[in-house]
Design a protein around this motif. Structure first.
Motif, mmCIF file in Angstrom:
data_model
loop_
_atom_site.group_PDB
_atom_site.id
_atom_site.type_symbol
_atom_site.label_atom_id
_atom_site.label_comp_id
_atom_site.label_asym_id
_atom_site.label_seq_id
_atom_site.Cartn_x
_atom_site.Cartn_y
_atom_site.Cartn_z
ATOM 1 N N ASP A 95 10.845 23.820 -53.072
ATOM 2 C CA ASP A 95 11.492 24.681 -52.081
ATOM 3 C C ASP A 95 12.999 24.801 -52.269
ATOM 4 N N GLN A 96 13.510 24.352 -53.411
ATOM 5 C CA GLN A 96 14.951 24.426 -53.650
ATOM 6 C C GLN A 96 15.381 25.735 -54.304
ATOM 7 N N TYR A 97 14.454 26.341 -55.064
ATOM 8 C CA TYR A 97 14.802 27.533 -55.833
ATOM 9 C C TYR A 97 13.754 28.628 -55.636
ATOM 10 N N GLU A 98 14.211 29.859 -55.665
ATOM 11 C CA GLU A 98 13.328 31.017 -55.544
ATOM 12 C C GLU A 98 13.598 31.930 -56.728
ATOM 13 N N VAL A 99 12.698 31.915 -57.706
ATOM 14 C CA VAL A 99 12.846 32.781 -58.862
ATOM 15 C C VAL A 99 12.352 34.178 -58.505
ATOM 16 N N VAL A 100 13.158 35.173 -58.827
ATOM 17 C CA VAL A 100 12.798 36.571 -58.574
ATOM 18 C C VAL A 100 12.680 37.267 -59.928
ATOM 19 N N ALA A 101 11.471 37.658 -60.299
ATOM 20 C CA ALA A 101 11.225 38.305 -61.587
ATOM 21 C C ALA A 101 11.279 39.819 -61.436
ATOM 22 N N THR A 102 11.978 40.470 -62.365
ATOM 23 C CA THR A 102 12.140 41.926 -62.320
ATOM 24 C C THR A 102 11.937 42.517 -63.700
ATOM 25 N N ASN A 103 11.077 43.522 -63.797
ATOM 26 C CA ASN A 103 10.905 44.230 -65.059
ATOM 27 C C ASN A 103 12.044 45.221 -65.256
ATOM 28 N N LYS A 104 12.626 45.226 -66.443
ATOM 29 C CA LYS A 104 13.749 46.117 -66.746
ATOM 30 C C LYS A 104 13.433 47.080 -67.885
ATOM 31 N N GLY A 105 12.153 47.374 -68.078
ATOM 32 C CA GLY A 105 11.783 48.315 -69.130
ATOM 33 C C GLY A 105 11.274 47.588 -70.361
ATOM 34 N N ASN A 106 11.254 48.282 -71.505
ATOM 35 C CA ASN A 106 10.788 47.644 -72.737
ATOM 36 C C ASN A 106 11.851 46.680 -73.259
ATOM 37 N N TYR A 107 11.583 46.090 -74.412
ATOM 38 C CA TYR A 107 12.495 45.082 -74.953
ATOM 39 C C TYR A 107 13.929 45.613 -75.109
ATOM 40 N N SER A 108 14.056 46.768 -75.737
ATOM 41 C CA SER A 108 15.395 47.325 -75.967
ATOM 42 C C SER A 108 16.093 47.640 -74.643
ATOM 43 N N GLU A 109 15.348 48.210 -73.707
ATOM 44 C CA GLU A 109 15.930 48.557 -72.406
ATOM 45 C C GLU A 109 16.351 47.320 -71.629
ATOM 46 N N THR A 110 15.560 46.252 -71.731
ATOM 47 C CA THR A 110 15.900 45.020 -71.028
ATOM 48 C C THR A 110 17.168 44.398 -71.596
ATOM 49 N N LEU A 111 17.271 44.379 -72.916
ATOM 50 C CA LEU A 111 18.490 43.858 -73.548
ATOM 51 C C LEU A 111 19.704 44.669 -73.132
#
Length: 437
Positions: A53-69
């Motif tokens: 309960d100390q941390y809350e990871v929030v995962a977000t998709n940012k597109g394909n590999y190139s777009e995420t970078l």
């Protein structure tokens, strides 16, 4: 606070403090997965969040590999970077050159006091993301390696004996002749031609793709994938293309749909193709090691990985890095890694995860799923087979694709095409070197 009544908003700080003190630290994680892979990542995050309960990871998709970078780089420049950024393997040199943008994983773990031993990770996976003195810069996450997928039903119909070897490229050539003679329209195709037919070919035969340990030892690396082994292999594929035995489908994984539909007999693709092939194929299939040339001394060595790793961005508070360290440790745990490996076909990044998968009987129940692991771990990686770390590598792959397409079309010899790709690619390497000197 803005939704509270005025009286509540003016409440004493002492009443509000306990809530603030107990609030979980939010960890932003940007990734490039959608579909089934995205669902599996979301589940990993959900399970981690539920485990403490100390941390809350929030995962977000940012597109394909190139777009995420690109999104991660832009966010860092704006001072809005995530805590963790997924970057595909060809972006490794770019991340290393982004001075001040990243905090090395080994440092994150050390500062947080979280147990971390780089030697726990499979050597050929670890080597891609470590310095020459063994310090891990980013955490391997989804790593795969190429294998040979076989439509057993098509080979049976063509009269290819069940024990006919597919170990070497010489063996493959004989089977392709038999398949073509029996009327098969697509005896063999490939995905990711640069990654499999040049990058992995070079590592598997322990010959350099580039100087300076494939770029690991310095920015002044020069491309060297126009040597005798590479030329022989590409020319052979070109000759098979002329005979209609090797059918080129595209630069990425366009051939995957053809293989899964049962229209191509042999297919060189990532081990991570397992999930899709198992769910879609209406035929008996097999997984074989990537073939090698039998007349090359020392072959086979080991193949190298594709996929992505997780980079920790700089500019965050210590409380964030403690949470990042805990999350990365969770992702590397044998139980989590074994499940990820079994669900996706990606490699287990640690020896413990591979051992656990074997103990659970997964390899016995799913023959061939351990081929990639054996292929990667049979030999200790060499300077030629621990990976490739080159600047502007994504663009260099584009050049390689253009030149290989000229060979498949019969417009160039393999020697001319590879010589040209080396010359053009070296120009991009020199630009990267000048920009990051």
């Amino acid at each position: 606070m803005k939704n509270f009544a005025l009286g509540a908003a003016l409440a004493s700080a002492s009443l509000i403090a306990p809530f603030t003190a107990n609030a979980a630290t939010e960890i932003q994680f940007w990734h490039a997965f959608t579909g089934r892979l995205g669902e599996l990542v979301d589940q990993q995050v959900k399970d981690f969040n539920a485990s403490q309960d100390q941390y809350e990871v929030v995962a977000t998709n940012k597109g394909n590999y190139s777009e995420t970078l690109n999104a991660g780089i832009a966010a860092f420049r704006a001072g809005e970077q995530p805590d963790i950024l997924m970057v595909f393997e060809v972006g490794t040199a770019t991340m290393m050159a982004a001075k001040g943008a990243i905090k090395p994983v080994y440092q994150v773990m050390e500062d947080a006091g979280v147990d971390f031993n780089p030697d726990d990770y499979i050597g050929a996976v670890k080597g891609y993301y470590t310095t020459t003195d063994g310090k891990m810069l980013s955490l391997p996450f989804n790593s795969s390696t190429p294998v040979l997928w076989v439509n057993r039903d098509m080979l049976d119909e063509a009269g290819v004996a069940k024990d006919a070897p597919l170990t070497t490229w010489e063996d493959v050539g004989k089977v392709l002749d038999q398949l073509k003679a029996s009327g098969v329209d697509c005896p063999m195709t490939t995905a990711w031609q640069s990654w499999i037919q040049l990058e992995n070919l070079s590592a598997y035969h322990n010959v350099p793709f580039a100087s300076q340990e494939n770029g690991f030892a310095g920015l002044d690396a020069k491309l060297e994938f126009n040597g005798p082994v590479q030329v022989k292999h590409i020319q052979t594929l070109g000759d098979w293309a002329k005979k209609g035995e090797f059918i080129y489908k595209g630069r990425r994984n366009e051939g995957g749909a053809d293989f899964r539909a049962g229209t191509c007999a042999l297919f060189t693709e990532s081990s991570a193709g397992y999930a899709g092939i198992k769910s879609e194929a209406k035929f008996n299939f097999e997984v074989h090691p990537l073939p090698y040339w039998g007349d090359v001394d020392g072959a086979p060595q080991n193949t190298i990985i594709g996929g992505a790793s997780l980079w920790v961005m700089s500019g965050k508070e210590d409380s964030h890095y403690k949470g990042v360290a805990e999350f990365l440790s969770y992702l590397s745990s044998p139980e989590v890694q074994a499940k990820w490996h079994q669900d996706t076909g990606y490699l287990p990044i640690t020896k413990a995860a591979a051992d656990l998968t074997r103990e659970q009987g997964f390899y016995d129940a799913n023959p061939g799923t351990d081929v990639a692991v054996k292929q990667m771990t049979a030999n200790a990686p060499t300077e030629n087979s621990k990976g490739i770390r080159l600047g502007n590598f994504d663009q260099i792959r584009g050049i390689i694709d253009e030149e290989l397409e000229a060979v498949w079309a019969g417009d160039k010899t393999a020697q001319d095409a590879l010589d040209n790709a080396v010359e053009r690619g070296n120009q991009l390497l020199r630009r990267f070197e000048q920009a990051n000197r």
